[in-house]
Write a protein that holds these residues in place. Structure first.
Motif, PDB file in Angstrom:
ATOM      1  N   UNK A 202       0.827  -1.209   0.000  1.00 53.06           N
ATOM      2  CA  UNK A 202       0.000   0.000   0.000  1.00 53.06           C
ATOM      3  C   UNK A 202       0.860   1.257   0.000  1.00 53.06           C
ATOM      4  N   UNK A 203       1.960   1.221   0.746  1.00 53.08           N
ATOM      5  CA  UNK A 203       2.883   2.359   0.756  1.00 53.08           C
ATOM      6  C   UNK A 203       3.504   2.574  -0.615  1.00 53.08           C
ATOM      7  N   UNK A 204       3.798   1.484  -1.306  1.00 59.55           N
ATOM      8  CA  UNK A 204       4.342   1.605  -2.662  1.00 59.55           C
ATOM      9  C   UNK A 204       3.302   2.224  -3.597  1.00 59.55           C
ATOM     10  N   UNK A 205       2.038   1.816  -3.433  1.00 63.76           N
ATOM     11  CA  UNK A 205       0.969   2.398  -4.256  1.00 63.76           C
ATOM     12  C   UNK A 205       0.816   3.881  -3.959  1.00 63.76           C
ATOM     13  N   UNK A 206       0.931   4.261  -2.668  1.00 65.77           N
ATOM     14  CA  UNK A 206       0.877   5.680  -2.307  1.00 65.77           C
ATOM     15  C   UNK A 206       2.036   6.445  -2.937  1.00 65.77           C
ATOM     16  N   UNK A 207       3.199   5.808  -2.962  1.00 69.59           N
ATOM     17  CA  UNK A 207       4.379   6.465  -3.534  1.00 69.59           C
ATOM     18  C   UNK A 207       4.210   6.745  -5.020  1.00 69.59           C
ATOM     19  N   UNK A 208       3.438   5.897  -5.688  1.00 71.22           N
ATOM     20  CA  UNK A 208       3.182   6.101  -7.120  1.00 71.22           C
ATOM     21  C   UNK A 208       2.008   7.039  -7.365  1.00 71.22           C
ATOM     22  N   UNK A 209       1.460   7.591  -6.291  1.00 72.06           N
ATOM     23  CA  UNK A 209       0.383   8.572  -6.415  1.00 72.06           C
ATOM     24  C   UNK A 209      -0.989   7.980  -6.658  1.00 72.06           C
ATOM     25  N   UNK A 210      -1.219   6.762  -6.208  1.00 68.46           N
ATOM     26  CA  UNK A 210      -2.529   6.138  -6.414  1.00 68.46           C
ATOM     27  C   UNK A 210      -3.566   6.763  -5.487  1.00 68.46           C
ATOM     28  N   UNK A 211      -4.745   6.966  -6.016  1.00 71.10           N
ATOM     29  CA  UNK A 211      -5.862   7.445  -5.204  1.00 71.10           C
ATOM     30  C   UNK A 211      -6.426   6.279  -4.406  1.00 71.10           C
ATOM     31  N   UNK A 212      -7.248   6.553  -3.365  1.00 66.39           N
ATOM     32  CA  UNK A 212      -7.858   5.443  -2.605  1.00 66.39           C
ATOM     33  C   UNK A 212      -8.641   4.472  -3.487  1.00 66.39           C
ATOM     34  N   UNK A 213      -9.342   5.017  -4.476  1.00 66.40           N
ATOM     35  CA  UNK A 213     -10.089   4.156  -5.383  1.00 66.40           C
ATOM     36  C   UNK A 213      -9.176   3.285  -6.230  1.00 66.40           C
ATOM     37  N   UNK A 214      -8.077   3.858  -6.710  1.00 67.10           N
ATOM     38  CA  UNK A 214      -7.122   3.095  -7.505  1.00 67.10           C
ATOM     39  C   UNK A 214      -6.440   2.024  -6.665  1.00 67.10           C
ATOM     40  N   UNK A 215      -6.114   2.354  -5.406  1.00 66.47           N
ATOM     41  CA  UNK A 215      -5.505   1.348  -4.525  1.00 66.47           C
ATOM     42  C   UNK A 215      -6.466   0.186  -4.298  1.00 66.47           C
ATOM     43  N   UNK A 217      -8.973  -0.806  -6.252  1.00 65.02           N
ATOM     44  CA  UNK A 217      -9.233  -1.553  -7.477  1.00 65.02           C
ATOM     45  C   UNK A 217      -8.010  -2.326  -7.960  1.00 65.02           C
ATOM     46  N   UNK A 218      -6.836  -1.708  -7.888  1.00 59.42           N
ATOM     47  CA  UNK A 218      -5.646  -2.294  -8.506  1.00 59.42           C
ATOM     48  C   UNK A 218      -4.746  -3.053  -7.533  1.00 59.42           C
ATOM     49  N   UNK A 219      -4.920  -2.827  -6.235  1.00 56.14           N
ATOM     50  CA  UNK A 219      -4.010  -3.447  -5.269  1.00 56.14           C
ATOM     51  C   UNK A 219      -4.778  -4.301  -4.252  1.00 56.14           C
ATOM     52  N   UNK A 220      -5.680  -3.682  -3.508  1.00 54.90           N
ATOM     53  CA  UNK A 220      -6.296  -4.370  -2.380  1.00 54.90           C
ATOM     54  C   UNK A 220      -7.195  -5.533  -2.807  1.00 54.90           C
ATOM     55  N   UNK A 221      -8.127  -5.263  -3.740  1.00 62.98           N
ATOM     56  CA  UNK A 221      -9.034  -6.334  -4.152  1.00 62.98           C
ATOM     57  C   UNK A 221      -8.299  -7.484  -4.842  1.00 62.98           C
ATOM     58  N   UNK A 222      -7.367  -7.209  -5.786  1.00 66.35           N
ATOM     59  CA  UNK A 222      -6.638  -8.347  -6.380  1.00 66.35           C
ATOM     60  C   UNK A 222      -5.885  -9.184  -5.351  1.00 66.35           C
ATOM     61  N   UNK A 223      -5.230  -8.536  -4.387  1.00 63.91           N
ATOM     62  CA  UNK A 223      -4.486  -9.299  -3.384  1.00 63.91           C
ATOM     63  C   UNK A 223      -5.399  -9.991  -2.378  1.00 63.91           C
ATOM     64  N   UNK A 224      -6.603  -9.457  -2.218  1.00 62.11           N
ATOM     65  CA  UNK A 224      -7.550 -10.055  -1.275  1.00 62.11           C
ATOM     66  C   UNK A 224      -8.421 -11.129  -1.919  1.00 62.11           C
ATOM     67  N   UNK A 225      -8.288 -11.340  -3.225  1.00 64.28           N
ATOM     68  CA  UNK A 225      -9.166 -12.269  -3.933  1.00 64.28           C
ATOM     69  C   UNK A 225      -9.166 -13.691  -3.359  1.00 64.28           C
ATOM     70  N   UNK A 226      -8.014 -14.258  -2.985  1.00 69.08           N
ATOM     71  CA  UNK A 226      -8.066 -15.609  -2.400  1.00 69.08           C
ATOM     72  C   UNK A 226      -8.940 -15.678  -1.151  1.00 69.08           C
ATOM     73  N   UNK A 227      -8.852 -14.667  -0.291  1.00 70.35           N
ATOM     74  CA  UNK A 227      -9.674 -14.643   0.913  1.00 70.35           C
ATOM     75  C   UNK A 227     -11.136 -14.402   0.562  1.00 70.35           C
ATOM     76  N   UNK A 228     -11.384 -13.543  -0.420  1.00 78.34           N
ATOM     77  CA  UNK A 228     -12.760 -13.304  -0.870  1.00 78.34           C
ATOM     78  C   UNK A 228     -13.352 -14.586  -1.448  1.00 78.34           C
TER      79      UNK A 228
END
Length: 304
Positions: A202-215, A217-228
């Motif tokens: 998440x810190x890396x995504x913040x460093x690239x200037x990702x908005x909360x929505x982009x984080x 969509x592009x980071x949290x949900x994909x990484x959470x998919x196995x648990x989902x």
């Protein structure tokens, strides 16, 4: 012994103080009258609002029932193989469905599959957004968690009471009861999966200037998919379990047959329908678990 002990103690300590019976009677009467008034005032509006759900369920059920068995079996085994990439699970699915058809339970199984499919889809649509909101706010999580605790521990038969009072007997009331019973794992595991995403990512995504929505969509949900996916798995299992209970209020399929077998003490009918439910549960369980493991490996490769 208890009487002897109570003879030496004040009456208040031996008899639990209870609320006055007249007061409790008035309280119950007020609540029941208010709920019945709500049903009379808004029952028709709620029925109309749920008409699209009724149409979708009927359409899917007719699609499953009217499709020739060999075409449905081909589509099902293809989906299972694409999700699991496992020949054993695919062959097991085909064999189980063939046995279900041979014992004359194909149509009832299609009705149950349609019900479980709709319940799972609704649970996903409801559960994932709520889980996301919970993951973003500890306050929301603290508010919703007790509600989920009550939903998961409440006896399943209790859900039928308000549903029947509002909507009467039928498929949609049963569908609503199943969703209420099955949605908590979807919410909990979506929340858990997003919260378990590595903070460094998440810190890396913040460093690239990702908005909360982009984080999200592009980071949290994909990484959470196995648990989902684990949440979807549990939702399917709980839907199958609740379908039997919901058969009491007009849900057809295998659950109705199990209920009739219990009522009339038909061991063979109950066993065969129970076997069909177990077979469906195993198919869904193995397929979703295999797909979740594939997602886990995929995310580990990306994360690595």
């Amino acid at each position: 012994m208890a009487t002897a002990i109570c003879s030496y103690l004040p009456e208040l300590l031996c008899k639990f103080p209870s609320i006055d019976e007249n007061l409790m009677r008035e309280f119950k009467k007020t609540v029941d009258t208010g709920f019945k008034g709500f049903v009379r005032s808004y029952g028709d509006v709620l029925d109309t609002a749920l008409d699209p759900l009724q149409w979708f369920l009927n359409w899917l059920q007719n699609l499953f029932v009217d499709t020739p068995w060999f075409i449905f079996l081909l589509v099902l085994t293809t989906i299972v193989y694409l999700a699991s990439r496992n020949i054993r699970i695919t062959l097991g699915t085909a064999l189980s469905m063939i046995v279900i058809g041979l014992v004359g339970l194909w149509q009832d199984t299609m009705i149950t599959l349609a019900m479980v499919t709709v319940c799972t889809l609704i649970s996903i649509v409801i559960g994932i957004p709520i889980g996301i909101v919970m993951a973003r706010s500890n306050r929301v999580q603290g508010f919703i968690n007790p509600i989920l605790d009550v939903m998961q521990t409440m006896p399943s038969f209790v859900y039928l009471i308000p549903v029947v009072m509002i909507f009467g007997i039928g498929k949609v009331p049963g569908l609503i009861a199943v969703v209420i019973y099955a949605v908590p794992p979807m919410i909990r595991l979506t929340n858990l999966g997003i919260r378990l995403v590595d903070k460094e990512v998440l810190e890396a995504a913040d460093a690239f200037g990702s908005s909360p929505g982009q984080k999200l969509k592009n980071v949290q949900i994909p990484l959470a998919l196995p648990t989902i996916m684990a949440g979807i798995n549990q939702t399917i299992m709980m839907s199958l379990a609740m379908v039997v209970v919901a058969s009491m209020i007009g849900v057809g399929g295998l659950g109705k047959n199990v209920l009739q077998a219990i009522t009339n003490q038909f061991f063979t009918i109950g066993f065969l329908n129970g076997f069909a439910l177990v077979a469906i549960a195993i198919i869904f369980d193995r397929t979703s678990q295999a797909y979740g493991k594939r997602l886990q490996k995929h995310t580990e490769v990306i994360h690595g």
